[in-house]
Design an enzyme around this catalytic site. Structure first.
Site, PDB file in Angstrom:
ATOM      1  N   ARG A 177       2.063  -9.686  -1.859  1.00 35.29           N
ATOM      2  CA  ARG A 177       2.473  -8.534  -1.618  1.00 35.29           C
ATOM      3  C   ARG A 177       2.968  -8.868  -0.055  1.00 35.29           C
ATOM      4  O   ARG A 177       3.523  -8.358   0.736  1.00 35.29           O
ATOM      5  CB  ARG A 177       1.645  -6.988  -2.007  1.00 35.29           C
ATOM      6  CG  ARG A 177       3.001  -6.232  -1.863  1.00 35.29           C
ATOM      7  CD  ARG A 177       2.031  -5.224  -2.150  1.00 35.29           C
ATOM      8  NE  ARG A 177       0.392  -4.790  -1.605  1.00 35.29           N
ATOM      9  CZ  ARG A 177       0.103  -4.091  -1.347  1.00 35.29           C
ATOM     10  NH1 ARG A 177       0.971  -2.222  -1.510  1.00 35.29           N
ATOM     11  NH2 ARG A 177      -0.962  -4.022  -1.051  1.00 35.29           N
ATOM     12  N   TYR A 212       3.800  -0.859 -16.389  1.00 37.57           N
ATOM     13  CA  TYR A 212       3.488  -1.572 -14.914  1.00 37.57           C
ATOM     14  C   TYR A 212       4.257  -1.949 -14.314  1.00 37.57           C
ATOM     15  O   TYR A 212       4.590  -2.687 -14.957  1.00 37.57           O
ATOM     16  CB  TYR A 212       2.413  -1.535 -14.972  1.00 37.57           C
ATOM     17  CG  TYR A 212       1.377  -2.216 -13.850  1.00 37.57           C
ATOM     18  CD1 TYR A 212       0.395  -1.431 -13.358  1.00 37.57           C
ATOM     19  CD2 TYR A 212       2.083  -3.183 -13.206  1.00 37.57           C
ATOM     20  CE1 TYR A 212      -0.304  -2.294 -11.938  1.00 37.57           C
ATOM     21  CE2 TYR A 212       1.443  -3.345 -11.453  1.00 37.57           C
ATOM     22  CZ  TYR A 212       0.575  -2.932 -11.426  1.00 37.57           C
ATOM     23  OH  TYR A 212      -0.039  -3.398  -9.790  1.00 37.57           O
TER      24      TYR A 212
HETATM   25  C1  LIG Z   1      -3.526  -5.472  -5.059  1.00 32.05           C
HETATM   26  C2  LIG Z   1      -4.162  -3.728  -5.343  1.00 32.05           C
HETATM   27  C3  LIG Z   1      -4.540  -3.714  -7.576  1.00 32.05           C
HETATM   28  C4  LIG Z   1      -5.277  -2.934  -7.337  1.00 32.05           C
HETATM   29  N1  LIG Z   1      -5.230  -2.676  -8.752  1.00 32.05           N
HETATM   30  C5  LIG Z   1      -5.849  -1.881  -9.577  1.00 32.05           C
HETATM   31  C6  LIG Z   1      -6.220  -1.450 -10.701  1.00 32.05           C
HETATM   32  O1  LIG Z   1      -6.095  -2.694 -12.122  1.00 32.05           O
HETATM   33  N2  LIG Z   1      -6.275  -0.141 -11.654  1.00 32.05           N
HETATM   34  C7  LIG Z   1      -7.102   0.765 -10.914  1.00 32.05           C
HETATM   35  O2  LIG Z   1      -7.149   1.258 -11.421  1.00 32.05           O
HETATM   36  N3  LIG Z   1      -6.305   0.745  -9.072  1.00 32.05           N
HETATM   37  C8  LIG Z   1      -5.605  -0.264  -8.798  1.00 32.05           C
HETATM   38  N4  LIG Z   1      -5.476  -0.383  -7.829  1.00 32.05           N
HETATM   39  C9  LIG Z   1      -5.864   1.007  -6.793  1.00 32.05           C
HETATM   40  C10 LIG Z   1      -7.120   1.382  -5.977  1.00 32.05           C
HETATM   41  O3  LIG Z   1      -7.684  -0.469  -5.796  1.00 32.05           O
HETATM   42  C11 LIG Z   1      -8.143   2.224  -6.439  1.00 32.05           C
HETATM   43  O4  LIG Z   1      -7.573   3.314  -6.507  1.00 32.05           O
HETATM   44  C12 LIG Z   1      -9.456   2.336  -6.557  1.00 32.05           C
HETATM   45  O5  LIG Z   1      -9.795   3.044  -7.547  1.00 32.05           O
HETATM   46  C13 LIG Z   1      -9.576   2.521  -5.197  1.00 32.05           C
HETATM   47  O6  LIG Z   1     -11.615   2.382  -4.787  1.00 32.05           O
HETATM   48  P1  LIG Z   1     -11.226   2.603  -3.141  1.00 32.05           P
HETATM   49  O7  LIG Z   1     -13.227   1.926  -3.708  1.00 32.05           O
HETATM   50  O8  LIG Z   1     -11.059   1.117  -2.938  1.00 32.05           O
HETATM   51  O9  LIG Z   1     -11.411   3.645  -2.969  1.00 32.05           O
HETATM   52  P2  LIG Z   1     -10.735   4.242  -1.238  1.00 32.05           P
HETATM   53  O10 LIG Z   1      -9.226   3.874  -1.697  1.00 32.05           O
HETATM   54  O11 LIG Z   1     -11.385   4.136  -0.342  1.00 32.05           O
HETATM   55  O12 LIG Z   1     -10.465   5.651  -1.435  1.00 32.05           O
HETATM   56  C14 LIG Z   1      -9.568   6.828  -2.557  1.00 32.05           C
HETATM   57  C15 LIG Z   1      -9.351   7.915  -2.583  1.00 32.05           C
HETATM   58  O13 LIG Z   1     -10.578   8.651  -3.226  1.00 32.05           O
HETATM   59  C16 LIG Z   1     -11.488   8.764  -2.378  1.00 32.05           C
HETATM   60  N5  LIG Z   1     -12.948   8.266  -2.266  1.00 32.05           N
HETATM   61  C17 LIG Z   1     -13.553   6.795  -1.906  1.00 32.05           C
HETATM   62  N6  LIG Z   1     -14.842   7.237  -2.923  1.00 32.05           N
HETATM   63  C18 LIG Z   1     -15.138   8.088  -2.424  1.00 32.05           C
HETATM   64  C19 LIG Z   1     -16.449   8.434  -3.021  1.00 32.05           C
HETATM   65  N7  LIG Z   1     -16.887   8.362  -2.802  1.00 32.05           N
HETATM   66  N8  LIG Z   1     -16.476   9.886  -3.151  1.00 32.05           N
HETATM   67  C20 LIG Z   1     -15.523  10.693  -2.670  1.00 32.05           C
HETATM   68  N9  LIG Z   1     -14.696  10.505  -2.801  1.00 32.05           N
HETATM   69  C21 LIG Z   1     -14.514   9.042  -2.860  1.00 32.05           C
HETATM   70  C22 LIG Z   1     -11.100   8.220  -1.104  1.00 32.05           C
HETATM   71  O14 LIG Z   1     -11.247   9.427  -0.009  1.00 32.05           O
HETATM   72  C23 LIG Z   1      -9.777   8.332  -1.315  1.00 32.05           C
HETATM   73  O15 LIG Z   1      -8.556   9.672  -1.857  1.00 32.05           O
HETATM   74  C24 LIG Z   1      -5.283  -1.532  -6.971  1.00 32.05           C
HETATM   75  C25 LIG Z   1      -4.961  -1.132  -5.410  1.00 32.05           C
HETATM   76  C26 LIG Z   1      -4.248  -2.495  -5.213  1.00 32.05           C
HETATM   77  C27 LIG Z   1      -3.893  -2.600  -3.202  1.00 32.05           C
END
Ligand SMILES: Cc1cc2nc3c(=O)[nH]c(=O)nc-3n(C[C@H](O)[C@H](O)[C@H](O)COP(=O)(O)OP(=O)(O)OC[C@H]3O[C@@H](n4cnc5c(N)ncnc54)[C@H](O)[C@@H]3O)c2cc1C
Length: 565
Positions: free
Chosen positions: A415, A476
């Site tokens: 991307r 997807y």
């Molecule tokens: C390239 C790419 C591929 C992806 N593939 C997938 C996939 O295969 N499957 C999938 O499910 N998702 C996927 N995602 C989306 C993303 O990775 C998920 O949404 C993931 O669960 C977010 O986790 P994070 O730790 O990065 O959370 P963040 O991005 O840091 O936060 C996401 C949300 O959760 C809240 N949050 C985070 N931690 C906590 C905590 N400890 N307590 C309360 N709230 C909290 C934050 O406030 C925010 O609202 C993908 C994203 C990208 C960019």
């Protein structure tokens, strides 16, 4: 905090790692065919320069800063500009386009790194007392606009980074339950579990840069969910810090104790408090894990096979089939082949397919994984292959499956590469009943094509089915087009058309990416106005000052008409 790892501030993953097309002979031709972009002549834009960013001074009064520093320590409370930028947004296409264009409306003001739950409680209480805003931060990988402060927010916005809460606490080996701190990144968590012979079995494509707490807060799903379940199945208990105390949900396999508070936390995107740890189902590392590849003559037979597999007694850990376009794209991203490999893939295989009467423009690639002890994996494969055969599918062995397994965590870099080339590459996914899979697929393809016409761009949309359930599956979609003069405006037209086609055709607004602000315009159509009213009531009663990540999941005021976005 130097010991907490973050992705680069302007894109996916770490600096110095990227997608390269020069060693993939089929890549430039398919990009040309798909979106009319000639990679040989396109001039890549340079990554943004941090010193060129205009970052307003933080809105943070001295008393709050002193109080936060007193709780977490001077080193772990910061208003440093780079820290503020990294914590302001996730990795959605809108996020990346805006950060590259130096067009972020509202940055967070302060970043804190508590070391334990006591410090999290201190931060939460201090933020509430100061009438500030608190946004929990996991890995920053979300793609739904779940992290950004709302534009026009006048209060101090504190980002609470869970990165120091990264330890496996204990394992109840008899029950297969582990207590794990919520800020742990995927690889660090698996390393600690694997050292004791266990795995969580949750591997989203973003695994390397996302956290356990983030998965729970967005209702994530991993690629092996067919066997291990979504995070909503895996996370049995959790602790959630709220003003004055923590919700404690014990790790119990199933309970009849009223409407499920556990379920309320799942997908709450930080609006109900800060998840500090979870009690999760873990599994012994399987003796065998093999990913096999299959081809189907067309999309319809591929989907029918997945449907029959879900209805049968077999339990592969991955069932995935790509439509003809994604198949073409997958084959085009292969590296240059040599010798027998080249002959087998480029001559022998097409010959065999033609001999079966297949049209090579319609073929669909599928990956199916078998996991367990050797005898179980073998029996599963045998049962699956009898169903594949019944539908006219053809096995091509484990070779492409090995490649799929190796490439899966590198694909997200694509991307950034497309953005460098002035093009959008993004995704939208939905869950739906089996009866709606093909109608929804057709409707989304048509809606996207209409949207591409509307913005006057040659566009491309491709799809795979993955995450199968008894009653349905996830589709997807990946879409792309070369930007014109208004990247976000053009993107919104296409993305909105796809989201609207989901809800109009029996699908959810998202299967596993969450809601944030990017999908919330469709939440009412998904869960009904009464459903939204109940959710608003929950947030208003449990967070009367609007402290916790306001504006996410349900818009705080009546939602803007989805179609006018
Ligand atoms: C390239 C790419 C591929 C992806 N593939 C997938 C996939 O295969 N499957 C999938 O499910 N998702 C996927 N995602 C989306 C993303 O990775 C998920 O949404 C993931 O669960 C977010 O986790 P994070 O730790 O990065 O959370 P963040 O991005 O840091 O936060 C996401 C949300 O959760 C809240 N949050 C985070 N931690 C906590 C905590 N400890 N307590 C309360 N709230 C909290 C934050 O406030 C925010 O609202 C993908 C994203 C990208 C960019």
């Amino acid at each position: 905090m130097s010991d907490v790892k973050h992705m680069k501030w302007w894109g996916w993953g770490v600096e110095g790692v990227g997608f390269h097309w020069q060693d993939k002979p089929g890549f430039a031709p398919i990009v040309m065919k798909a979106i009319g972009l000639d990679l040989h002549t396109a001039t890549p834009v340079q990554p943004p320069v941090f010193e060129d960013m205009t970052i307003p001074a933080p809105v943070a009064d001295a008393a709050l800063l002193a109080s936060l520093a007193g709780i977490v320590g001077e080193q772990a409370a910061t208003t440093d500009d780079m820290e503020r930028v990294v914590h302001t947004y996730g990795k959605s296409l809108r996020d990346l386009v805006r950060i590259r264009a130096n067009a972020v409306e509202r940055y967070v003001d302060v970043v804190v790194y508590p070391a334990d739950e006591t410090q999290v409680q201190g931060v939460v209480d201090a933020v509430v007392a100061a009438d500030a805003v608190l946004i929990p931060f996991g890995g920053g990988s979300n793609i739904a606009g779940s992290l950004e402060p709302m534009g026009g927010e006048k209060r101090t916005v504190v980002s609470l980074d869970l990165g120091r809460l990264n330890k496996l606490i204990s394992i109840d080996e008899k029950s297969g339950l582990a207590r794990i701190q919520a800020g742990v990144l995927g690889p660090d968590m698996e390393e600690q579990l694997n050292a004791k012979g266990w795995t969580l079995g949750h591997f989203p494509d973003s695994f390397t840069h996302s956290t356990l707490g983030g998965w729970i807060a967005t209702r994530s799903s991993g690629m092996q969910s067919d066997r291990f379940g979504d995070i909503s199945d895996i996370a049995r208990g959790m602790r959630v810090v709220r003003p004055g105390g923590a919700i404690a949900i014990r790790g119990i396999p199933s309970a009849s104790n009223g409407p499920s508070v556990r379920e309320m936390i799942l997908g709450s995107e930080g609006r109900l408090g800060v998840i500090t740890e979870a009690t999760v189902q873990v599994h012994r590392i399987a003796e065998k894990r093999d990913v096999y590849a299959y081809f189907f003559p067309n999309w319809k037979t591929g989907v029918e096979t997945m449907n029959e597999l879900a209805a049968s007694d077999v339990h592969p850990s991955i069932t995935r089939v790509s439509d003809p376009r994604e198949t073409e794209f997958t084959l085009a991203t292969s590296k240059e082949r040599h010798g027998f490999d080249k002959f087998a893939a480029e001559t022998m295989l097409p010959f065999l397919m033609r001999r079966k009467g297949w049209n090579l423009d319609d073929i669909c690639i599928s990956f199916i994984a078998y996991e367990g002890d050797a005898a179980y994996a073998k029996r599963q494969k045998k049962l699956v292959e009898s169903i594949v055969k019944k539908h006219g599918g053809m096995g091509v062995g484990a070779g492409p499956g090995v490649l799929y397994d190796q490439k899966k965590f590198d694909t997200p870099y694509l991307r950034d590469f497309l953005l460098d080339m002035g093009a959008a590459g993004d995704v939208s996914e939905s869950g739906m009943p089996w009866s709606q899979v093909v109608p929804l697929y057709d409707a989304v393809r048509a809606a996207a094509d209409k949207a591409f016409d509307e913005i006057g761009k040659q566009g491309w949309i491709m799809c795979h089915l993955s995450h199968s359930y008894h009653s349905g599956a996830c589709l997807y979609f990946t879409f792309s087009f070369a930007f014109g003069d208004d990247p976000i405006g053009e993107y919104d037209v296409v993305k909105s058309a796809i989201q609207q086609a989901f809800v109009d055709n029996g699908g959810s607004i998202s299967h596993h990416h969450g809601v944030g602000v990017e999908h919330s315009p469709w939440i009412e159509q998904d869960i009904s106005p009464e459903g939204v009213a109940v959710m608003r009531g929950l947030f208003a009663a449990s967070d009367p000052k609007g402290t916790f990540n306001p504006g996410k999941v349900v818009p705080d005021s009546a939602p803007a008409a989805a179609s006018t976005r």
